[in-house]
Design a protein around this motif. Structure first.
Motif: not given
Ligand code: ZN
Lengths: 213, 199
Positions: A7-33
């Motif tokens: 959801d957009t709020l999670s993407l916003m936390e990703y963009s802001a760099g506030t997610l923990s490493d594992p959450h950033a990993l899940c988002i990054r894997l999704h973004l790659d595709h």
């Protein structure tokens, strides 16, 4: 509540760099595709840049620029050394493997295996696990005490709310009881972050809960 | 508290001045252009570091960000991101990296910050989308000026103070649901929110 994209709020936390490493990993894997979510993150990154721009400035110390020039003089020109790119995604690099199927899976139930990778994230209180469901296999019906963030890495599964294909992103919480079934020819492998242990709901309750350490 | 000066001219031109300067750095290692970028973005990044709770590492962060800008400038493509956006993501990554290093236990971290946090336009297979990105940037910039203060406050806290929505809620002493709905409202106005089921 599930959704196949973060959801957009999670993407916003990703963009802001506030997610923990594992959450950033899940988002990054999704973004790659997912070009769709990449363009949402691009928009959020521009928003971040505009927010920074709108804030006050803090003068930089007098010698800082010279210190930077000294450092760049001491290294080869940019582009002079082309580092060989590791084509593997963040998860494969982390686990140093080319094949998720070959990991030391622990079989928990007839169709279900897990490989706990929480130790790769030492600062993390949440559990990070890879879960594998044999092609055609059923996972026990379960609910979640906290939230479970999952990304499908291989194969696909279905539950009452739909089909989840490779790179689909799902967040489940305590209101979701589900009974995933792996569909297709491949075993279904997913990466999950569990904020609290799962609670088995059906006849499997008396079995050792695979998700309790 | 937060003032948003309208600087629409930067996004209006397909090649805003900062993006032109950054290209010069990337193509010709132009130090004068590099210095102009430093003078403009350096003080913003220093404030960003301080706001993010890194007052003692603020100068270090500025240095690391500009070293990283220098090294990666050859990968910069103005059609894929405005210089300010690209530099923001570099600053964010360096901040994440610095915090990871400060927190590092004796366990080796095997995944690099860059593997987790993406810099726009470095995905080689991405089609060139300059028009789309310019329109989206202009839209965000124009609507940002009209957002109510309370919505800007929560967004600024997330971006500037490295706070999760949960922490922002605790700080402002309002329910998490209120924070989320303010952010959702704001993102809806900025037309960033396109795909969510609940909005
Ligand atoms: Zn997506």
């Amino acid at each position: 509540m599930t959704s196949h994209h973060p959801d957009t709020l999670s993407l916003m936390e990703y963009s802001a760099g506030t997610l923990s490493d594992p959450h950033a990993l899940c988002i990054r894997l999704h973004l790659d595709h997912c070009p769709h979510c990449r363009s949402r993150v691009d928009a959020l990154d521009s928003l971040g840049a505009m927010i920074v721009e709108s804030q006050p400035r803090e003068p930089v110390a007098a010698g800082t620029f010279d210190a930077i020039l000294d450092r760049i003089d001491a290294e080869p020109a940019p582009g002079a050394i082309v580092m060989p790119r590791d084509p593997r995604d963040a998860l494969h690099k982390l686990l140093d493997t080319d094949d998720l199927n070959s990991l030391p899976w622990k079989r928990q139930l007839a169709d279900a295996s897990v490989f706990d990778i929480s130790d790769y994230f030492p600062e993390q209180s949440e559990r990070v696990v890879l879960q594998k469901l044999t092609a055609g296999g059923k996972a026990p019906s379960h609910t979640h005490r906290g939230t479970e963030t999952t990304i499908v890495l291989q194969g696909a599964f279905v539950d009452h709310s739909g089909v989840f294909n490779q790179w689909d992103f799902v967040v489940l919480d305590q209101n979701d009881t589900h009974k995933p079934v792996a569909v297709g020819h491949d075993d279904c492998i997913s990466l999950s972050i569990l904020s609290a242990p799962l609670k088995l709901t059906g006849t499997f309750t008396r079995l050792l809960n695979p998700f309790i350490r | 508290m937060t003032t948003l000066e309208p600087t629409a001219h930067r996004a209006d031109s397909p090649r805003d001045p900062w993006s032109q300067l950054l290209e010069k750095v990337g193509k010709h290692q132009d130090r004068e252009a590099f210095q102009s970028l430093f003078q403009h973005f350096g003080p913003q990044i220093k404030h960003y570091a301080i706001a993010n709770g890194l007052p003692h590492q603020a100068e270090e962060l500025v240095q690391e960000v500009f070293i990283s800008i220098w090294r990666r400038s050859c990968l910069y493509d103005w059609r894929k991101a405005a210089a300010s956006t690209w530099i923001f993501t570099i600053a964010r990554n360096q901040r994440v990296d610095l915090l990871r290093k400060l927190r590092r236990t004796n366990k080796e971290i095997t995944v690099e910050t860059e593997d987790l946090w993406q810099v726009p336009g470095e995905q080689e297979d991405e089609p060139v989308t300059s028009l789309h990105r310019l329109m989206s940037e202009r839209r965000i910039r124009e609507s940002l000026v009209h957002l109510p203060e309370e919505q800007i406050t929560v967004i600024a806290k997330v971006y500037m103070e490295q706070k999760s929505h949960q922490t922002v809620a605790e700080e402002l002493d309002i329910p998490l649901g209120t924070v989320k709905s303010r952010v959702r409202l704001a993102l809806k106005k900025l037309k960033v929110l396109l795909q969510d089921q609940k909005s």
